[in-house]
Design a protein around this motif. Sequence first.
Motif, PDB file in Angstrom:
ATOM      1  N   ILE A 616      23.856  -0.861 -18.246  1.00 28.28           N
ATOM      2  CA  ILE A 616      23.183  -1.300 -19.127  1.00 28.28           C
ATOM      3  C   ILE A 616      22.423  -0.032 -18.881  1.00 28.28           C
ATOM      4  N   HIS A 617      21.714  -0.270 -17.289  1.00 25.56           N
ATOM      5  CA  HIS A 617      20.459   0.639 -16.792  1.00 25.56           C
ATOM      6  C   HIS A 617      20.973   1.910 -17.254  1.00 25.56           C
ATOM      7  N   VAL A 618      22.032   2.542 -17.007  1.00 26.50           N
ATOM      8  CA  VAL A 618      22.737   4.246 -17.551  1.00 26.50           C
ATOM      9  C   VAL A 618      23.081   3.712 -18.414  1.00 26.50           C
ATOM     10  N   ALA A 619      23.247   3.243 -20.018  1.00 28.92           N
ATOM     11  CA  ALA A 619      22.669   3.112 -20.700  1.00 28.92           C
ATOM     12  C   ALA A 619      21.622   3.852 -21.566  1.00 28.92           C
ATOM     13  N   PHE A 620      20.464   3.029 -21.041  1.00 31.76           N
ATOM     14  CA  PHE A 620      19.283   3.059 -22.141  1.00 31.76           C
ATOM     15  C   PHE A 620      18.639   3.912 -21.083  1.00 31.76           C
ATOM     16  N   ALA A 621      18.545   4.471 -19.623  1.00 25.15           N
ATOM     17  CA  ALA A 621      18.497   5.760 -18.947  1.00 25.15           C
ATOM     18  C   ALA A 621      19.160   6.989 -19.353  1.00 25.15           C
ATOM     19  N   PHE A 622      20.358   7.150 -20.474  1.00 27.93           N
ATOM     20  CA  PHE A 622      20.932   8.744 -20.518  1.00 27.93           C
ATOM     21  C   PHE A 622      20.061   9.506 -21.347  1.00 27.93           C
ATOM     22  N   PRO A 623      19.777   8.936 -22.191  1.00 30.07           N
ATOM     23  CA  PRO A 623      18.520  10.258 -23.102  1.00 30.07           C
ATOM     24  C   PRO A 623      17.357  10.125 -22.141  1.00 30.07           C
ATOM     25  N   PHE A 624      16.920   9.578 -21.518  1.00 34.28           N
ATOM     26  CA  PHE A 624      15.134   9.294 -20.044  1.00 34.28           C
ATOM     27  C   PHE A 624      16.447  11.238 -19.615  1.00 34.28           C
ATOM     28  N   LEU A 625      17.931  10.416 -19.278  1.00 35.61           N
ATOM     29  CA  LEU A 625      17.999  11.795 -18.092  1.00 35.61           C
ATOM     30  C   LEU A 625      18.434  13.098 -19.259  1.00 35.61           C
ATOM     31  N   VAL A 626      18.581  12.841 -20.258  1.00 34.25           N
ATOM     32  CA  VAL A 626      18.823  14.430 -20.460  1.00 34.25           C
ATOM     33  C   VAL A 626      17.381  15.374 -21.162  1.00 34.25           C
ATOM     34  N   ARG A 627      16.706  14.352 -21.167  1.00 37.41           N
ATOM     35  CA  ARG A 627      15.485  14.979 -21.391  1.00 37.41           C
ATOM     36  C   ARG A 627      14.610  15.853 -20.151  1.00 37.41           C
ATOM     37  N   VAL A 628      15.022  15.206 -18.977  1.00 39.23           N
ATOM     38  CA  VAL A 628      14.673  15.259 -17.769  1.00 39.23           C
ATOM     39  C   VAL A 628      15.464  16.824 -16.943  1.00 39.23           C
ATOM     40  N   LEU A 629      17.012  16.932 -17.473  1.00 36.51           N
ATOM     41  CA  LEU A 629      17.586  17.882 -17.248  1.00 36.51           C
ATOM     42  C   LEU A 629      17.480  18.993 -18.155  1.00 36.51           C
ATOM     43  N   SER A 630      17.242  18.510 -18.970  1.00 33.15           N
ATOM     44  CA  SER A 630      16.111  19.935 -20.653  1.00 33.15           C
ATOM     45  C   SER A 630      15.352  21.004 -19.373  1.00 33.15           C
TER      46      SER A 630
END
Length: 671
Positions: A616-630
């Motif tokens: 669940i943590h990873v699922a919610f963190a996914f869009p957050f990490l997409v922003r950081v990786l950009s």
Amino acid sequence: MNNQMFFYPKLAVSNIRKNGKIYFPYLLTCIITAAMYFMICSLADNPGIDQVIGGRSVRSALFMASGVVGFFAVIFLFYTNSFLMKQRRRELALYNILGMEKRHLARMLFWETVDVGMLTLLFGLGAGLLFNKLLFLIILHMFGGTVPIAFAFSGKAFRNTCILFLVIFLLILLNSIRKIQFKSPMELLQESKAGEREPKTHFLTALLGVLCLGIGYYMAVSIKNPVAALALFFVAVLFVIVGTYCMFSAGSIAFLKFLRSRKGYYYKANHFVSVSGMLYRMRQNAVGLANICVLSTMVLVMVSSSLSLYIGLDDMARTQNFREVQLASKEDSKEAGAQLKELVGEILKEEGYTPFEEAAYVLLGFSVLERGNSLEIGGEDASILEMNALRTLYVMTAEDYGVLTGEKPALSAGEIYLGGAPGKSFRDEALSVLGREYRIAGRIKELPDGVVRTAGSGAYSYLLVVEGKEELEELNRLQREAYGEHASSPEFIYGFNLGGTDEEQSEAADILYHRLTGNPEEGGVGLPVSVSSIAGFKENSIGIFGGLFFIGVFLGILFLMATVLIMYYKQLSEGYDDASRFDVMKKVGMGGREIRRSIHSQVLTVFFLPLVGAGIHVAFAFPFLVRVLSLFAMYNVGLFGACTAGTIVVFGLFYLITYHLTARVYYRIVR
């Protein structure tokens, strides 16, 4: 006298042997942690790293990783030692009852710590020296290095490892002595049975957990700006960690009480025993389960993010460069562009290169704020609260867009093509840009390569395709009036392919850069241009992203080991606590089959909660990490999703194997 002198050292060795089931995993953990710390420090101090592509970045990343491993070693060895001491409280209490004073117990613990410390440094440093060369070979293979391998012993790494672990074992010894010094034998015996009262459901703690998780999750899905995401990443992580501990300490108790309230589920032999047993000890289990959840999340996030950056290096390079070699100049007029192309052609001809698939366009980029259905000036002095609305707007003409994509849009006055993220914005056909009204005549699904000029532009990017150069110049005038000396300038971008190897393309880009920007007195032209290439981007970035991937996997293995060990000690601790309870169950008629079913029900009910929580943590963190990786020019969301899914599957398999192994340990104890 001699017998008395060696009494405590012999007793310490005997105790370690007798408690092998709990001492061996602890000793193995100490050895592996020491070996990993020595290897990462030795690798950071290895002179051969400087000869690897991106060696400086790799070295910086390795030094950072050594600090993380050192900090982790202190916290984790203290934590695992607390499990070990808990199982030995009864033994220490019996020693005390049989006549050993507290000072004698302290001597015994001292020699036990000395033995563990010596074995840790001996085998840890030995394993570190043995595998250090292998680790260096892996680094060379990842980064394409061809440095001859020679044995390089790092005295600094050896010294740092010895000092760190001597300090850790000294602190562990002092903490162990503190725990027994001020407690009577009866208190030590009673502590081994702690947690037998039914815990209360702390609704305030559960509410705090829900609130913290809600804040962390909301930040993860609502923050769109990559810079804001990076700035607030650790704040969101802190909220999620606090929420995780609160939910496992209070929420797990509420969950078990909910199961107990379901009569059809609870009043079955295997469920009755497992749920009641877990409920009465959940207070002490909650921290362990929360630790497993947090560590699992860290493993999944680190490995998936670093893996996607490493694998996606080619995609990132092509996103930044629409041709193999690309030049950018602030002189955006046709005359200046023609002169630059002619000059580049002459230099390439002199050096024996023949460019093909040449293309050129003009691009204007500046910061704006997204407010409703408009893009407004304000990016330079935007407040912290407005940072999430910060965007980078790129503007180009329809003709130049056709050069990039091969499809020239037919636009009339006041019409635009709009592309970029977030895709759900501006659903209306009208859009206001710097006060000018436009009708959205078409939408661009993906930004063409070469539009996002800098890795990590700091914001979501929009591409605005306007009718002609007059409209582009008008938008340029408006942003110049607003930003003054901080205003952006249109860039003339010229790219071409050369073919050949990556080394040849990178060499050609270097030649062009030095010839075009060099001092005229030394044979240069002195033009204010930048030169980049796909090969050069990969060469410069592989040290950073390869280093991040290496460290992600390295720390992932370390945290995975910690997760496995916490699970092992948890099952071991609960097995010893439950042994007497299952003896009673056997006497009242509970057979071996029912015991096994009860054990699997007990382990499965809570054992996989941390894994579910991590998912669940990873699922919610996914869009957050997409922003950081950009920020690293990683825009391939599909690749990141595949890496995340693959990491979860592999980790899940390890988790499942650990479950079966630890369940067998538990069953052997209680049967």
